[in-house]
Design a protein around this motif. Structure first.
Motif, short mmCIF file in Angstrom:
data_model
loop_
_atom_site.label_atom_id
_atom_site.label_comp_id
_atom_site.label_asym_id
_atom_site.label_seq_id
_atom_site.Cartn_x
_atom_site.Cartn_y
_atom_site.Cartn_z
N ASP A 41 0.84 -1.20 0.00
CA ASP A 41 0.00 0.00 0.00
C ASP A 41 0.88 1.25 0.00
OD1 ASP A 41 -2.58 1.34 0.12
OD2 ASP A 41 -2.15 1.75 2.22
N SER A 42 1.90 1.26 0.83
CA SER A 42 2.81 2.41 0.90
C SER A 42 3.55 2.61 -0.42
CB SER A 42 3.84 2.23 2.03
OG SER A 42 3.18 2.20 3.28
N ILE A 43 3.96 1.52 -1.04
CA ILE A 43 4.67 1.60 -2.33
C ILE A 43 3.75 2.20 -3.39
CG2 ILE A 43 5.61 0.20 -4.23
CD1 ILE A 43 6.65 -1.72 -1.96
N ILE A 44 2.53 1.70 -3.47
CA ILE A 44 1.58 2.19 -4.48
C ILE A 44 1.25 3.66 -4.23
CG2 ILE A 44 -0.79 1.96 -5.35
CD1 ILE A 44 -0.47 -1.09 -4.87
N GLN A 45 1.01 4.02 -2.97
CA GLN A 45 0.71 5.42 -2.67
C GLN A 45 1.89 6.31 -3.03
OE1 GLN A 45 -1.39 6.52 0.89
NE2 GLN A 45 -2.25 4.45 1.10
N GLY A 46 3.09 5.87 -2.71
CA GLY A 46 4.27 6.67 -3.04
C GLY A 46 4.50 6.78 -4.54
N ALA A 47 4.38 5.68 -5.26
CA ALA A 47 4.62 5.67 -6.70
C ALA A 47 3.55 6.46 -7.47
CB ALA A 47 4.68 4.24 -7.22
N SER A 48 2.38 6.61 -6.88
CA SER A 48 1.28 7.33 -7.56
C SER A 48 1.09 8.74 -7.01
CB SER A 48 -0.03 6.55 -7.40
OG SER A 48 -0.47 6.59 -6.04
N ASN A 49 1.99 9.18 -6.15
CA ASN A 49 1.84 10.48 -5.49
C ASN A 49 0.50 10.59 -4.77
OD1 ASN A 49 4.37 11.63 -6.20
ND2 ASN A 49 3.58 11.96 -8.27
N GLY A 50 0.10 9.50 -4.11
CA GLY A 50 -1.12 9.50 -3.30
C GLY A 50 -2.41 9.30 -4.08
N LYS A 51 -2.32 9.02 -5.37
CA LYS A 51 -3.54 8.86 -6.19
C LYS A 51 -4.07 7.43 -6.18
CE LYS A 51 -2.33 12.54 -9.41
NZ LYS A 51 -1.98 12.85 -10.80
N ALA A 52 -3.33 6.48 -5.64
CA ALA A 52 -3.75 5.07 -5.67
C ALA A 52 -3.35 4.39 -4.37
CB ALA A 52 -3.12 4.36 -6.86
N ASN A 53 -3.95 3.22 -4.13
CA ASN A 53 -3.66 2.43 -2.93
C ASN A 53 -3.93 0.96 -3.24
OD1 ASN A 53 -6.49 2.04 -2.67
ND2 ASN A 53 -6.66 3.95 -1.53
N LEU A 54 -4.07 0.14 -2.22
CA LEU A 54 -4.30 -1.30 -2.42
C LEU A 54 -5.51 -1.58 -3.30
CD1 LEU A 54 -3.66 -2.83 1.13
CD2 LEU A 54 -2.22 -3.05 -0.90
N TYR A 55 -6.51 -0.72 -3.23
CA TYR A 55 -7.75 -0.97 -3.98
C TYR A 55 -7.61 -0.72 -5.47
CZ TYR A 55 -9.40 -1.33 0.72
OH TYR A 55 -9.54 -1.72 2.04
N ASN A 56 -6.43 -0.27 -5.89
CA ASN A 56 -6.14 -0.08 -7.31
C ASN A 56 -5.40 -1.28 -7.89
OD1 ASN A 56 -6.22 2.81 -6.05
ND2 ASN A 56 -6.66 3.06 -8.22
N ILE A 57 -5.14 -2.30 -7.07
CA ILE A 57 -4.45 -3.50 -7.56
C ILE A 57 -5.39 -4.26 -8.50
CG2 ILE A 57 -3.44 -5.73 -6.95
CD1 ILE A 57 -2.47 -4.46 -4.35
N VAL A 58 -4.85 -4.57 -9.67
CA VAL A 58 -5.59 -5.31 -10.68
C VAL A 58 -5.26 -6.79 -10.60
CG1 VAL A 58 -5.93 -5.58 -13.17
CG2 VAL A 58 -5.59 -3.31 -12.22
N ASP A 59 -3.99 -7.10 -10.38
CA ASP A 59 -3.53 -8.49 -10.41
C ASP A 59 -2.45 -8.67 -9.34
OD1 ASP A 59 -3.39 -11.14 -11.61
OD2 ASP A 59 -1.42 -10.52 -12.35
N SER A 60 -2.41 -9.88 -8.77
CA SER A 60 -1.41 -10.16 -7.74
C SER A 60 -1.02 -11.63 -7.78
CB SER A 60 -1.96 -9.81 -6.36
OG SER A 60 -3.10 -10.59 -6.10
N THR A 61 0.17 -11.87 -7.27
CA THR A 61 0.64 -13.24 -7.11
C THR A 61 1.17 -13.38 -5.68
OG1 THR A 61 1.32 -13.32 -9.43
CG2 THR A 61 2.19 -15.05 -7.98
N VAL A 62 0.69 -14.39 -4.98
CA VAL A 62 1.12 -14.67 -3.62
C VAL A 62 1.96 -15.95 -3.66
CG1 VAL A 62 0.38 -15.23 -1.27
CG2 VAL A 62 -0.98 -13.64 -2.66
N TYR A 63 3.16 -15.87 -3.15
CA TYR A 63 4.03 -17.04 -3.03
C TYR A 63 4.03 -17.41 -1.55
CZ TYR A 63 5.54 -15.29 -7.54
OH TYR A 63 5.55 -14.83 -8.83
#
Length: 151
Positions: A76-98
């Motif tokens: 969440d912090s990575i996405i918020q930082g990379a988007s300048n606060g415009k996105a968060n976890l709820y903007n995730i389209v696809d994920s892979t869990v190992y």
């Protein structure tokens, strides 16, 4: 519409069961930015391992729920930082869990996942893969994700 596009469910009326994820996310052909988040593990910025209890004999125990929560918080912090606060976890389209042990750890990982995405309509598509090892023996879970947000 959710910030991560439109959910597609093969059988939308079918009971979801214990796992919440969309079968697919459909992103309209609009101007958007894509964030590709690398595989993230439960290591704090100070180098400590989250969700790990070190024992005096050098062994350790891992709390999968704590690790999963820490990883999702970091993503969440990575996405918020990379988007300048415009996105968060709820903007995730696809994920892979190992995950190291599907039999003993999947349910706990999934409980933390379901705290974030409380329904299938908002959840990203997801693959969960059991692996033999991760980069550090103290890691039980690693998650990578792709998020989108409007330009």
């Amino acid at each position: 519409m959710f910030p991560n596009g439109k959910s597609f469910l093969l059988d939308p009326e079918k009971r979801a069961g214990p796992t919440r994820y969309s079968h697919a996310r459909v992103v309209e052909p609009a101007m958007h930015h894509t964030i590709y988040v690398s595989g993230i593990a439960a290591v704090a910025s100070d180098g400590t391992y989250e969700g790990v209890v070190e024992n005096p004999d050098g062994s350790f125990t891992v709390d999968v729920r704590h690790q999963t929560a820490a990883i999702l918080h970091r993503i969440d912090s990575i996405i918020q930082g990379a988007s300048n606060g415009k996105a968060n976890l709820y903007n995730i389209v696809d994920s892979t869990v190992y995950i190291l042990d599907m039999k003993t750890q999947y349910a706990d990982m999934n409980k933390e996942w379901n705290k974030i995405w409380t329904d299938r309509a908002s959840a990203p598509s997801r693959a969960t893969i059991g692996v033999n090892e991760l980069p550090d023996p103290r890691f039980a879970v690693e998650i990578k994700a792709t998020a989108i947000f409007e330009a």
